[in-house]
Scaffold this motif. Structure first.
Motif, PDB file in Angstrom:
ATOM      1  N   VAL A  90       0.852  -1.196   0.000  1.00 40.71           N
ATOM      2  CA  VAL A  90       0.000   0.000   0.000  1.00 40.71           C
ATOM      3  C   VAL A  90       0.881   1.237   0.000  1.00 40.71           C
ATOM      4  CG1 VAL A  90      -1.763   1.304   1.248  1.00 40.71           C
ATOM      5  CG2 VAL A  90      -1.835  -1.197   1.247  1.00 40.71           C
ATOM      6  N   ASP A  91       0.501   2.231  -0.806  1.00 39.55           N
ATOM      7  CA  ASP A  91       1.230   3.490  -0.874  1.00 39.55           C
ATOM      8  C   ASP A  91       0.203   4.594  -1.113  1.00 39.55           C
ATOM      9  OD1 ASP A  91       2.957   5.616  -1.308  1.00 39.55           O
ATOM     10  OD2 ASP A  91       4.335   4.462  -2.560  1.00 39.55           O
ATOM     11  N   GLY A  92       0.181   5.589  -0.244  1.00 46.18           N
ATOM     12  CA  GLY A  92      -0.819   6.631  -0.442  1.00 46.18           C
ATOM     13  C   GLY A  92      -0.635   7.811   0.479  1.00 46.18           C
ATOM     14  N   ALA A 113      -3.191  11.024   2.578  1.00 47.29           N
ATOM     15  CA  ALA A 113      -4.512  11.563   2.907  1.00 47.29           C
ATOM     16  C   ALA A 113      -4.348  13.031   3.278  1.00 47.29           C
ATOM     17  CB  ALA A 113      -5.140  10.786   4.058  1.00 47.29           C
ATOM     18  N   GLU A 114      -5.222  13.880   2.748  1.00 47.55           N
ATOM     19  CA  GLU A 114      -5.169  15.323   3.011  1.00 47.55           C
ATOM     20  C   GLU A 114      -6.512  15.775   3.577  1.00 47.55           C
ATOM     21  OE1 GLU A 114      -2.602  17.294   2.679  1.00 47.55           O
ATOM     22  OE2 GLU A 114      -1.214  15.938   1.651  1.00 47.55           O
ATOM     23  N   ARG A 115      -6.450  16.501   4.676  1.00 48.30           N
ATOM     24  CA  ARG A 115      -7.670  17.018   5.295  1.00 48.30           C
ATOM     25  C   ARG A 115      -8.066  18.337   4.653  1.00 48.30           C
ATOM     26  NH1 ARG A 115      -9.897  15.376   9.719  1.00 48.30           N
ATOM     27  NH2 ARG A 115      -7.990  14.353  10.423  1.00 48.30           N
ATOM     28  N   GLN A 116      -9.312  18.406   4.205  1.00 46.01           N
ATOM     29  CA  GLN A 116      -9.879  19.640   3.697  1.00 46.01           C
ATOM     30  C   GLN A 116     -10.970  20.112   4.653  1.00 46.01           C
ATOM     31  OE1 GLN A 116     -10.985  19.031  -0.421  1.00 46.01           O
ATOM     32  NE2 GLN A 116      -8.913  18.375  -1.002  1.00 46.01           N
ATOM     33  N   ASN A 117     -11.633  21.194   4.334  1.00 46.16           N
ATOM     34  CA  ASN A 117     -12.600  21.771   5.272  1.00 46.16           C
ATOM     35  C   ASN A 117     -13.724  20.815   5.638  1.00 46.16           C
ATOM     36  OD1 ASN A 117     -11.232  24.183   5.438  1.00 46.16           O
ATOM     37  ND2 ASN A 117     -12.379  25.134   3.773  1.00 46.16           N
ATOM     38  N   ASP A 118     -14.240  20.076   4.660  1.00 47.39           N
ATOM     39  CA  ASP A 118     -15.427  19.260   4.885  1.00 47.39           C
ATOM     40  C   ASP A 118     -15.228  17.775   4.637  1.00 47.39           C
ATOM     41  OD1 ASP A 118     -15.021  19.542   2.193  1.00 47.39           O
ATOM     42  OD2 ASP A 118     -17.146  19.808   1.689  1.00 47.39           O
ATOM     43  N   LYS A 119     -13.958  17.356   4.435  1.00 44.40           N
ATOM     44  CA  LYS A 119     -13.707  15.943   4.143  1.00 44.40           C
ATOM     45  C   LYS A 119     -12.218  15.656   4.225  1.00 44.40           C
ATOM     46  CE  LYS A 119     -13.650  17.007  -0.800  1.00 44.40           C
ATOM     47  NZ  LYS A 119     -14.324  16.764  -2.111  1.00 44.40           N
ATOM     48  N   VAL A 120     -11.874  14.374   4.183  1.00 39.13           N
ATOM     49  CA  VAL A 120     -10.495  13.922   4.059  1.00 39.13           C
ATOM     50  C   VAL A 120     -10.364  13.221   2.708  1.00 39.13           C
ATOM     51  CG1 VAL A 120      -8.728  12.360   4.955  1.00 39.13           C
ATOM     52  CG2 VAL A 120     -10.150  13.680   6.546  1.00 39.13           C
ATOM     53  N   VAL A 121      -9.428  13.669   1.885  1.00 42.64           N
ATOM     54  CA  VAL A 121      -9.247  13.113   0.540  1.00 42.64           C
ATOM     55  C   VAL A 121      -8.062  12.152   0.555  1.00 42.64           C
ATOM     56  CG1 VAL A 121      -8.800  13.613  -1.882  1.00 42.64           C
ATOM     57  CG2 VAL A 121     -10.177  15.202  -0.510  1.00 42.64           C
ATOM     58  N   VAL A 122      -8.304  10.898   0.164  1.00 42.57           N
ATOM     59  CA  VAL A 122      -7.266   9.865   0.123  1.00 42.57           C
ATOM     60  C   VAL A 122      -6.898   9.581  -1.325  1.00 42.57           C
ATOM     61  CG1 VAL A 122      -6.651   7.496   0.725  1.00 42.57           C
ATOM     62  CG2 VAL A 122      -8.130   8.830   2.255  1.00 42.57           C
ATOM     63  N   ALA A 123      -5.589   9.557  -1.600  1.00 39.00           N
ATOM     64  CA  ALA A 123      -5.094   9.217  -2.934  1.00 39.00           C
ATOM     65  C   ALA A 123      -4.120   8.049  -2.808  1.00 39.00           C
ATOM     66  CB  ALA A 123      -4.406  10.412  -3.576  1.00 39.00           C
ATOM     67  N   LEU A 124      -4.461   6.912  -3.396  1.00 41.71           N
ATOM     68  CA  LEU A 124      -3.613   5.717  -3.378  1.00 41.71           C
ATOM     69  C   LEU A 124      -2.884   5.562  -4.709  1.00 41.71           C
ATOM     70  CD1 LEU A 124      -6.076   3.106  -1.802  1.00 41.71           C
ATOM     71  CD2 LEU A 124      -4.363   4.476  -0.605  1.00 41.71           C
ATOM     72  N   THR A 125      -1.636   5.089  -4.652  1.00 38.45           N
ATOM     73  CA  THR A 125      -0.927   4.660  -5.859  1.00 38.45           C
ATOM     74  C   THR A 125      -0.717   3.144  -5.865  1.00 38.45           C
ATOM     75  OG1 THR A 125       1.207   5.108  -4.787  1.00 38.45           O
ATOM     76  CG2 THR A 125       0.254   6.865  -6.150  1.00 38.45           C
ATOM     77  N   LYS A 126      -0.804   2.522  -4.700  1.00 37.65           N
ATOM     78  CA  LYS A 126      -0.769   1.064  -4.553  1.00 37.65           C
ATOM     79  C   LYS A 126      -1.814   0.675  -3.516  1.00 37.65           C
ATOM     80  CE  LYS A 126       4.190   0.352  -5.474  1.00 37.65           C
ATOM     81  NZ  LYS A 126       5.448  -0.175  -4.920  1.00 37.65           N
ATOM     82  N   PRO A 127      -2.467  -0.476  -3.658  1.00 34.87           N
ATOM     83  CA  PRO A 127      -2.285  -1.495  -4.701  1.00 34.87           C
ATOM     84  C   PRO A 127      -2.797  -1.072  -6.072  1.00 34.87           C
ATOM     85  CG  PRO A 127      -4.121  -2.080  -3.291  1.00 34.87           C
ATOM     86  CD  PRO A 127      -3.483  -0.883  -2.667  1.00 34.87           C
ATOM     87  N   VAL A 128      -3.643  -0.051  -6.139  1.00 39.26           N
ATOM     88  CA  VAL A 128      -4.117   0.481  -7.427  1.00 39.26           C
ATOM     89  C   VAL A 128      -4.244   1.999  -7.278  1.00 39.26           C
ATOM     90  CG1 VAL A 128      -5.392  -1.588  -8.117  1.00 39.26           C
ATOM     91  CG2 VAL A 128      -6.539   0.177  -6.759  1.00 39.26           C
ATOM     92  N   ASP A 129      -4.206   2.695  -8.401  1.00 40.06           N
ATOM     93  CA  ASP A 129      -4.475   4.131  -8.375  1.00 40.06           C
ATOM     94  C   ASP A 129      -5.945   4.353  -8.046  1.00 40.06           C
ATOM     95  OD1 ASP A 129      -1.984   5.377  -9.001  1.00 40.06           O
ATOM     96  OD2 ASP A 129      -2.182   4.657 -11.054  1.00 40.06           O
TER      97      ASP A 129
END
Length: 285
Positions: free
Chosen positions: A127-129, A131-147
């Protein structure tokens, strides 16, 4: 320490542990600014504590390495490794090896993580990724196991922030804290609901440790609390839900943990603190 065990073995919990490396030995009075988490390297030796119900006779042993460093200025880095050997009593031995690294900023707005999981020396997932906290949510971006990108609710906390909130609640004499936790485990998509139960404070001088925490001057003057963190599958729809696992430990107010118990329902494993190296934590300029 929390193993999301990774999360609370600070940072622990299905429990989440590596504290070592090329930093060299330091004196027992390593400097940690007030209210800061201690940079440290710890080793926990694992052994079977008990089995329950219809679990077959079995044996288990292993080791957790936990290396935590950083500050409120630099953010917090964790290197974690858990190696376990499980014998089911019927001739089948399974060797598991979980390795992970992570970095979390002190404002709990950014979390970067990598992990590899091996079973019998074969990697079964990576797993590789971030997570960034924004005002109203947390955005997760993974590159592994899949984009993959996906959003989590804004109430989610990251592992080090989880530990900090537990310590803050303990200092306020609170006994219960409930938080959803994301640590990048289970292919990077798992979120756990956690229930933390905090026991009566253990004052300096009470129940003096006999493990690697003994003789550490910086710990001798600190409070600690018995803590149990239960991890529940947030995605489960069942009403009366049993925890996926629970982690019990004594947590010092600088984030160091001892007397681990990893409870997987059918069996439990003790984690004895056998090595502890403390490092200076640089104060913010």
């Amino acid at each position: 320490m929390m193993m999301s065990g990774r999360s609370v073995l600070c940072g622990s919990a299905a429990l989440a542990v590596t504290l070592a490396g090329g930093f060299g030995l330091r004196h027992a009075t390593a400097l940690t600014p007030a209210d800061e988490l201690a940079s440290h390297r710890a080793v926990y030796e694992l052994k079977l504590a008990q089995t329950r119900g219809n679990s077959p006779a079995m044996s288990a042993r292993g080791r957790i390495l936990y290396d935590f460093s950083g500050s409120a200025c630099e953010g917090y880095a964790l290197q974690f490794r858990q190696v376990s050997e499980l014998d089911n009593g019927e001739g089948k031995v399974t060797l598991s090896d979980l390795r992970s690294t992570s970095w979390e900023d002190s404002a709990a707005k950014s979390y970067v993580f990598k992990s590899q999981n091996y079973v019998n020396e074969t990697m079964i997932d990576s797993v590789d990724g971030k997570a960034e906290r924004q005002n109203d949510k947390v955005v997760v971006a993974l590159t592994k196991p899949v984009d993959k990108k996906f959003d989590l609710e804004a109430t989610i906390v990251f592992p080090t922030e989880h530990v900090r909130r537990i310590i803050a609640a303990a200092r306020e004499d609170k006994s219960i804290i409930e938080l959803p936790v994301y640590d990048g485990s289970e292919k990077g998509e798992k979120v756990y609901n956690t229930l933390t139960v905090i026991g009566r404070v253990i004052a300096p001088g009470e129940r003096v440790p006999t493990d690697a925490a003994a003789g550490k001057e910086v710990l001798a003057g600190l409070k600690r609390w018995p803590v149990t963190v239960s991890y529940f599958d947030k995605a489960s729809k069942s009403g009366e839900q049993a925890p996926v696992y629970a982690i019990k430990f004594e947590l010092y107010e600088n984030g160091i943990s001892r007397a681990l118990v990893l409870d997987y329902n059918d069996f439990a494993i003790n984690g004895d603190l056998t090595s502890l190296e403390l490092r200076d934590t640089k104060p913010c300029k």
